[in-house]
Design an enzyme around this catalytic site. Structure first.
Site, PDB file in Angstrom:
ATOM      1  N   LYS A  34       0.849  -1.192   0.000  1.00  0.00           N
ATOM      2  CA  LYS A  34       0.000   0.000   0.000  1.00  0.00           C
ATOM      3  C   LYS A  34       0.886   1.242   0.000  1.00  0.00           C
ATOM      4  O   LYS A  34       1.747   1.409   0.856  1.00  0.00           O
ATOM      5  CB  LYS A  34      -0.890   0.012   1.243  1.00  0.00           C
ATOM      6  CG  LYS A  34      -1.832   1.222   1.275  1.00  0.00           C
ATOM      7  CD  LYS A  34      -2.682   1.244   2.525  1.00  0.00           C
ATOM      8  CE  LYS A  34      -2.042   2.082   3.585  1.00  0.00           C
ATOM      9  NZ  LYS A  34      -2.878   3.169   4.122  1.00  0.00           N
ATOM     10  N   ASP A  61      -3.471   4.295  -2.149  1.00  0.00           N
ATOM     11  CA  ASP A  61      -4.546   4.741  -1.260  1.00  0.00           C
ATOM     12  C   ASP A  61      -4.518   6.260  -1.097  1.00  0.00           C
ATOM     13  O   ASP A  61      -4.019   6.785  -0.114  1.00  0.00           O
ATOM     14  CB  ASP A  61      -4.363   4.042   0.096  1.00  0.00           C
ATOM     15  CG  ASP A  61      -5.491   4.333   1.065  1.00  0.00           C
ATOM     16  OD1 ASP A  61      -6.592   4.715   0.616  1.00  0.00           O
ATOM     17  OD2 ASP A  61      -5.269   4.179   2.283  1.00  0.00           O
ATOM     18  N   LYS A  63      -7.423   8.217  -1.534  1.00  0.00           N
ATOM     19  CA  LYS A  63      -8.751   8.663  -1.063  1.00  0.00           C
ATOM     20  C   LYS A  63      -9.240   9.919  -1.779  1.00  0.00           C
ATOM     21  O   LYS A  63      -9.481  10.971  -1.170  1.00  0.00           O
ATOM     22  CB  LYS A  63      -8.722   8.910   0.443  1.00  0.00           C
ATOM     23  CG  LYS A  63      -8.341   7.678   1.256  1.00  0.00           C
ATOM     24  CD  LYS A  63      -8.460   7.940   2.748  1.00  0.00           C
ATOM     25  CE  LYS A  63      -8.226   6.713   3.598  1.00  0.00           C
ATOM     26  NZ  LYS A  63      -6.851   6.197   3.578  1.00  0.00           N
ATOM     27  N   ASP A  66     -13.470  14.887  -4.887  1.00  0.00           N
ATOM     28  CA  ASP A  66     -13.556  16.190  -5.544  1.00  0.00           C
ATOM     29  C   ASP A  66     -14.729  16.138  -6.518  1.00  0.00           C
ATOM     30  O   ASP A  66     -15.488  15.168  -6.525  1.00  0.00           O
ATOM     31  CB  ASP A  66     -12.226  16.492  -6.271  1.00  0.00           C
ATOM     32  CG  ASP A  66     -11.947  18.000  -6.365  1.00  0.00           C
ATOM     33  OD1 ASP A  66     -12.905  18.764  -6.640  1.00  0.00           O
ATOM     34  OD2 ASP A  66     -10.790  18.417  -6.189  1.00  0.00           O
ATOM     35  N   THR A 117     -12.353   5.630  10.260  1.00  0.00           N
ATOM     36  CA  THR A 117     -12.428   5.063  11.621  1.00  0.00           C
ATOM     37  C   THR A 117     -12.129   6.115  12.682  1.00  0.00           C
ATOM     38  O   THR A 117     -12.388   5.909  13.854  1.00  0.00           O
ATOM     39  CB  THR A 117     -11.462   3.865  11.782  1.00  0.00           C
ATOM     40  OG1 THR A 117     -10.238   4.193  11.155  1.00  0.00           O
ATOM     41  CG2 THR A 117     -12.042   2.618  11.175  1.00  0.00           C
ATOM     42  N   ARG A 209       2.528  -1.591  10.745  1.00  0.00           N
ATOM     43  CA  ARG A 209       3.576  -1.634  11.776  1.00  0.00           C
ATOM     44  C   ARG A 209       4.029  -3.012  12.227  1.00  0.00           C
ATOM     45  O   ARG A 209       5.232  -3.202  12.434  1.00  0.00           O
ATOM     46  CB  ARG A 209       3.146  -0.774  12.970  1.00  0.00           C
ATOM     47  CG  ARG A 209       3.224   0.704  12.640  1.00  0.00           C
ATOM     48  CD  ARG A 209       2.427   1.550  13.573  1.00  0.00           C
ATOM     49  NE  ARG A 209       0.992   1.352  13.382  1.00  0.00           N
ATOM     50  CZ  ARG A 209       0.059   1.981  14.079  1.00  0.00           C
ATOM     51  NH1 ARG A 209       0.404   2.831  15.040  1.00  0.00           N
ATOM     52  NH2 ARG A 209      -1.213   1.773  13.828  1.00  0.00           N
TER      53      ARG A 209
HETATM   54  O1  C5P Z   1       0.344  -0.103  11.170  1.00  0.00           O
HETATM   55  P1  C5P Z   1      -1.055  -0.585  10.923  1.00  0.00           P
HETATM   56  O2  C5P Z   1      -1.143  -2.071  10.650  1.00  0.00           O
HETATM   57  O3  C5P Z   1      -2.018  -0.139  11.989  1.00  0.00           O
HETATM   58  O4  C5P Z   1      -1.431   0.135   9.570  1.00  0.00           O
HETATM   59  C1  C5P Z   1      -2.646  -0.020   8.940  1.00  0.00           C
HETATM   60  C2  C5P Z   1      -2.683   0.818   7.691  1.00  0.00           C
HETATM   61  O5  C5P Z   1      -4.026   0.897   7.267  1.00  0.00           O
HETATM   62  C3  C5P Z   1      -2.204   2.252   7.875  1.00  0.00           C
HETATM   63  O6  C5P Z   1      -1.585   2.658   6.667  1.00  0.00           O
HETATM   64  C4  C5P Z   1      -3.473   3.006   8.139  1.00  0.00           C
HETATM   65  O7  C5P Z   1      -3.409   4.335   7.704  1.00  0.00           O
HETATM   66  C5  C5P Z   1      -4.474   2.238   7.272  1.00  0.00           C
HETATM   67  N1  C5P Z   1      -5.856   2.349   7.704  1.00  0.00           N
HETATM   68  C6  C5P Z   1      -6.312   1.981   8.960  1.00  0.00           C
HETATM   69  N2  C5P Z   1      -7.622   2.111   9.289  1.00  0.00           N
HETATM   70  C7  C5P Z   1      -8.479   2.586   8.418  1.00  0.00           C
HETATM   71  C8  C5P Z   1      -8.057   2.964   7.141  1.00  0.00           C
HETATM   72  C9  C5P Z   1      -6.722   2.829   6.821  1.00  0.00           C
HETATM   73  O8  C5P Z   1      -5.542   1.525   9.779  1.00  0.00           O
HETATM   74  N3  C5P Z   1      -9.747   2.668   8.737  1.00  0.00           N
END
Ligand code: C5P
Length: 230
Positions: A34, A61, A63, A66, A117, A209
């Site tokens: 991503k 991604d 998003k 517009d 979220t 992460r």
């Molecule tokens: O590090 P982690 O596993 O929490 O990362 C999840 C990824 O998904 C991040 O890039 C975060 O911005 C994205 N994301 C999320 N929740 C959402 C939409 C996107 O964690 N509702």
């Protein structure tokens, strides 16, 4: 369909970080990654060309949100980068979502972001003046996205069942917030394991992460992939 590779969120600021991270994987291991706003705005389309050149699949991604004409032109530009999947905000409306699809010069999946979220129900009622439950709003946006011809939505793993029932089995649910057993949760509030995400019918999982900050990202990636496919 279910994508067997967990999507790795490349949440790094620089090109150098990406190069170092991807070099940890054997050349023949083709990943699904991503690329988000930070990386794209900081490094431009070059970063996508680089990752694509290594043979990896890309979820871009950005998003988009517009007027339809602008989103259509943006999609025309972005689709030339040969990405596999992109995002738009469902709040942009049906015409915008149709225009996003119409803008594609090469096939790519387009999925919608429903309610972020980070938006609470209270916040949605007060700020957006949407007087339903948060869940109803998410389901409404999912249904509308399907009507507009999109391929699916980004959602919490906890919403997959509800969304599939309101749309159809083949409507994509891409779920972040995935944590293997015992991993640090970080700022994610409602997490799910890769195995449980598979059981509830998630089509794609996004993991950041736990992989990118691991001591041994390759090993953790394989462990998560195995859990997701077991
Ligand atoms: O590090 P982690 O596993 O929490 O990362 C999840 C990824 O998904 C991040 O890039 C975060 O911005 C994205 N994301 C999320 N929740 C959402 C939409 C996107 O964690 N509702």
């Amino acid at each position: 369909m279910r994508e067997e590779r967990p999507i790795i969120a490349l949440d790094f600021p620089s090109f150098e970080d990406i190069k170092k991270f991807l070099a940890l994987f054997p050349q023949e291991e083709k990943l699904y990654v991503k690329v988000g706003m930070e990386l794209f705005y900081g490094n431009g389309p070059e970063i996508v060309r680089y990752v694509k050149g290594l043979g990896h699949s890309i979820f871009l991604d950005l998003k988009l949100h517009d007027i339809p004409n602008t989103v259509q032109s943006a999609m025309t530009m972005l689709s030339q980068l040969d990405v596999d999947m992109m995002t738009v905000h469902a709040a942009g409306g049906v015409e915008m979502m149709r225009a996003a699809k119409a803008g594609l010069l090469k096939p790519a999946k387009i999925i919608a972001v429903t309610q972020l979220t980070s938006t609470s129900e209270e916040n949605m009622r007060d700020w957006q003046n949407i007087q339903t439950s948060l869940q109803e709003s998410v389901v409404n946006y999912a249904k509308r996205s399907q009507e507009a011809g999109l391929d699916g939505v980004v959602c919490s793993a906890h919403e997959v069942d509800l969304i599939k029932k309101a749309t159809s089995e083949d409507f994509i649910c891409l779920t972040p917030g995935i944590r293997p057993k015992g991993a640090a949760v970080g700022d994610q509030k409602r997490v799910m394991t890769p195995h449980d995400a598979q059981l509830i019918g998630s089509n794609y999982i996004v993991v950041g992460r736990p992989i990118i900050q691991a001591q041994d990202p390759l090993a953790v990636y394989h462990q998560i992939k195995e859990e997701w496919n077991s």
